[in-house]
Design a protein around this motif. Structure first.
Motif: not given
Length: 753
Positions: A75, A180, A184, A230
């Motif tokens: 990340a 994202k 993720m 995530g």
């Protein structure tokens, strides 16, 4: 829609399943979430000491920590690369605008900006369309299917992770309405699947660690932790990540697993916060008070992920050729840039620049460090010449350091949008009664961004669904609050636009993905204010009830369109009249406890076999066990034949390690050579079969069969008569083909497509 490649063995373009929700594909296999308690397993458990079990438990915590750490690093890498590449792109465009300002050549700058965006998107679309189509989209439906017990080819491979990360970077830098957060979650799941196995089959490297976890049961738990990590890395919401994994994906849960998943989420949050703080405090002052500042971290992360897809025009779902997919993505990028530039050009919404707008992001021009010669874009990269600036912001020359352009702040920054519309005022518990945007700005942005997100969703790029939904909802929610405040006699606190922005964001996202508890916690953690937990929960429940009345959630729609045999928590409400005898697969291919090798090879080579588990029987057809195709493959590979007992089998007794070494990519039967003499040998399955498979009588109702199958994570459920003779086999597809439709209980058609 590009989601589920069907054949793992194909290196080229995967086949597409027809978009027919009345079909159920037979191509998808199930995962073995039920432990096979054969003699090898029981012997290994007996040999293991108390300290051995404690070491295994410690190893699980270590693996969860590694999952959180690596997910946080990924990340952080995405955030930094996006920031740097976008900064370079906008700097070049800004210099070009300043160069052509006097000549009025803004069209050249627009073309340059569109070309930049299209180039980045082209790279992201090429690597997805040509190298790993499974990396398209958010990845959440695939991970949800995996945790449900469905084997989706290539979904948790290293190649998928690399393409996912690179693809989402290109998509965000390319200016698409993507981000994202979904990728993720998928990336965290891939990291978990790889780390927990202690090896990489793609790189052909085995680190000889965590070998005990090489089975579907253990891998499932770690993938749940990776998905939660995530979410935590994307939103800065560790508790929300745990609840997301529980609500959206997990098919199994216990208290210890909850703590391990929370530990992974916390490690992910801390890792990302640590490295982003070092990066933002260049060259890196570890004594900086902002180093471990979770409030700042949450804000940074949320604002880095705002460009996410939300909807999709149906026509684009039929673009399957890779070259056309790349061209489509480039077209959308160019149109998005043109529309954004045009809306900024014709908008005249300038707002006071408060202390909260002094962002560190390089795409935003800090007027306190500018001279008047550099103020030609009015404020915050307005990218317009002096005449247009003067036309749109009359106070530009006099107060150029105290105003900013609302559309510019929305369309030209990939970090600031969510914070400018939603959470700043909620963090301080103070509310801007009149809002930072006028109604016309919010109305135009809501409509424009909605249709751009519709067109963008489903492209052959890595993207998610959370943040554009939040962004659109926050925009119309704030618009509603502003209009409500304008018609009241006095601007009371209940008519505050900031509150309605928060409620609108939650309602929009909740109506799309149908999340309730986990989304409530994510919103509370993201805004840093628990006061609005109850209103958010109420609006999410309302959104779910209303949405479910018309159609299923977005993830469920995608899964159904791909004909995946997904099992929900409960069986159809009107299915009690169906019995196991009516839903089972019959006749069933059974094997004798001591079977001829040639017979086993022929059974495994038969392409008409729709299941990968075989009941083991003793005469007359009485059940004594169950053995999987993967186990038979390993036995044939090691040639564990009865006639070779005196020579080879006594020298090397087969152990569970041999099965774990072959996991998860068991070789196909065509790759195993069995001579004609070996075909005449016999194979004793007693030691390797599961002697206690789950069974049900043939008169068992479908809901009871469904509950047993779903709760225990089964792959095969044997149906027997009153004399324990095998009469059928219930698999996932037998249960998934029954669902409640508009006209009552409906049965889907099974297809080999």
């Amino acid at each position: 829609f590009l989601f589920f490649p069907l054949q793992d063995s194909l290196r080229g373009r995967p086949k597409e399943i027809p978009h027919n929700e009345k079909l159920l594909s037979l191509k998808f296999e199930s995962l073995d979430y039920d432990n096979i308690e054969n003699q090898l397993f029981l012997e290994e458990e007996r040999r293991m000491s108390y300290m051995g079990f404690r070491c295994l438990e410690i190893s699980r915590w270590v693996v969860c920590g590694l999952i959180g750490f690596l997910t946080g690093l990924i990340a952080c890498f995405i955030d930094i690369v996006v920031e740097e590449l976008a900064g370079i792109k906008y700097q070049v465009v800004k210099q070009n605008i300043e160069k052509f300002t006097e000549a009025g050549g803004l069209s050249i700058s627009l073309i340059l900006w569109a070309v930049f965006n299209s180039a980045f998107v082209m790279v992201g679309a090429i690597i997805v369309a040509y190298f790993e189509p499974i990396a398209a989209g958010s990845g959440i439906p695939q991970i949800k299917c995996y945790l449900n017990g469905i084997k989706i080819p290539r979904v948790v491979r290293l190649k998928t992770l690399v393409v996912k990360v690179c693809g989402v970077i290109c998509s965000v830098v390319g200016g698409l309405a993507v981000g994202k957060e979904g990728p993720m979650i998928h990336s965290g799941a891939v990291v978990a699947a790889g780390v927990s196995q202690g090896r990489s089959t793609s790189l052909k490297r085995d680190f000889k660690i965590f070998e005990y976890f090489r089975r579907d049961t253990e891998k499932r738990d770690f993938v749940s932790a990776g998905a939660a990590a995530g979410v935590s890395a994307a939103f800065g919401a560790p508790v929300g990540g745990v609840l997301f994994s529980l609500e959206e994906g997990a098919s199994f849960w216990n208290q210890m697993l909850t703590w391990r998943i929370f530990f992974a989420s916390m490690i992910s949050t801390f890792t990302l916060n640590f490295f982003l703080s070092i990066y933002h405090n260049k060259p890196g002052d570890l004594s900086s008070p902002g180093l471990i500042n979770f409030g700042r971290f949450e804000s940074d992360v949320r604002n880095l992920v705002w460009r996410i897809t939300s909807m999709r025009f149906p026509c684009s779902s039929y673009v399957h050729r890779p070259c056309l997919q790349v061209m489509e993505a480039m077209l959308v990028a160019a149109v998005t840039a043109t529309v954004s530039f045009t809306m900024i050009y014709f908008s005249n919404d300038c707002q006071p620049l408060g202390p909260e707008h002094n962002e560190e992001y390089p795409l935003q021009v800090h007027t306190q460090h500018m001279g008047k010669s550099q103020a030609q874009s009015c404020i915050v990269l307005m990218y317009l010449d002096k005449r247009i600036c003067h036309f749109h912001c009359e106070s530009c020359y006099l107060l150029f350091s105290t105003t900013y352009h609302s559309f510019s702040s929305i369309f030209f920054t990939s970090i600031n949008v969510v914070r400018t519309i939603l959470p700043k005022d909620l963090r301080r518990n103070t509310f801007d009664i009149h809002g930072s945007y006028n109604p016309l700005t919010l109305g135009l942005f809501t409509l424009t961004y909605f249709f751009l997100a519709c067109w963008t969703y489903g492209l052959a790029v890595s993207a998610g669904v959370f943040i554009p939904s939040l962004l659109i909802g926050a925009a119309w929610g704030r618009l509603f609050g502003i209009l409500l405040a304008s018609i009241t006699s006095n601007a009371t606190i209940w008519a505050d636009p900031g509150k309605y922005a928060l409620i609108g964001a939650a309602a929009q996202l909740g109506g799309i993905v149908r999340m309730t508890l986990s989304l409530t916690v994510i919103m509370v953690e993201a805004t840093g204010n628990v006061t609005y937990g109850l209103p958010i929960m109420l609006v999410l429940m309302t959104a779910k009830i209303v949405g479910d009345y018309f159609v299923e959630g977005l993830y469920d729609i995608h899964i159904k369109l791909q004909s995946v045999p997904f099992l929900h928590w409960e069986a159809p409400a009107t299915s009690h009249w169906l019995t196991a005898r009516e839903v089972m697969s019959s006749p069933v291919t059974c094997l004798n406890r001591i079977e001829k090798v040639g017979t086993i090879v022929d059974v495994l080579s038969n392409t008409s076999t729709n299941h990968n588990g075989f009941p083991v029987v003793v005469q007359p057809a009485k059940l004594c066990g169950l053995i999987l195709r993967s186990q038979l493959i390993v036995l044939l590979k090691h040639k564990v034949f009865v006639e070779l007992a005196r020579s080879r089998l006594n020298q090397r007794k087969l152990q569970l390690k041999d099965f774990r070494d072959a996991y998860p990519r068991f070789p196909p039967i065509q790759s195993i050579h069995v001579s004609q003499d070996e075909r005449e040998c016999m194979m004793d399955l007693t030691e390797f079969m599961n002697p206690t498979p789950y069974t049900v009588p043939q008169e068992t109702s479908l809901p009871r069969v469904f509950k047993l199958f779903r709760a225990l994570g089964l792959r095969h459920l044997v149906v027997v008569d009153d004399q324990n003779r095998v009469i059928g086999l219930v698999t996932r597809k037998d249960l998934a083909r029954y669902h409640l439709g508009k006209h009552g209980l409906e049965e889907l058609q099974l297809a080999h497509t």
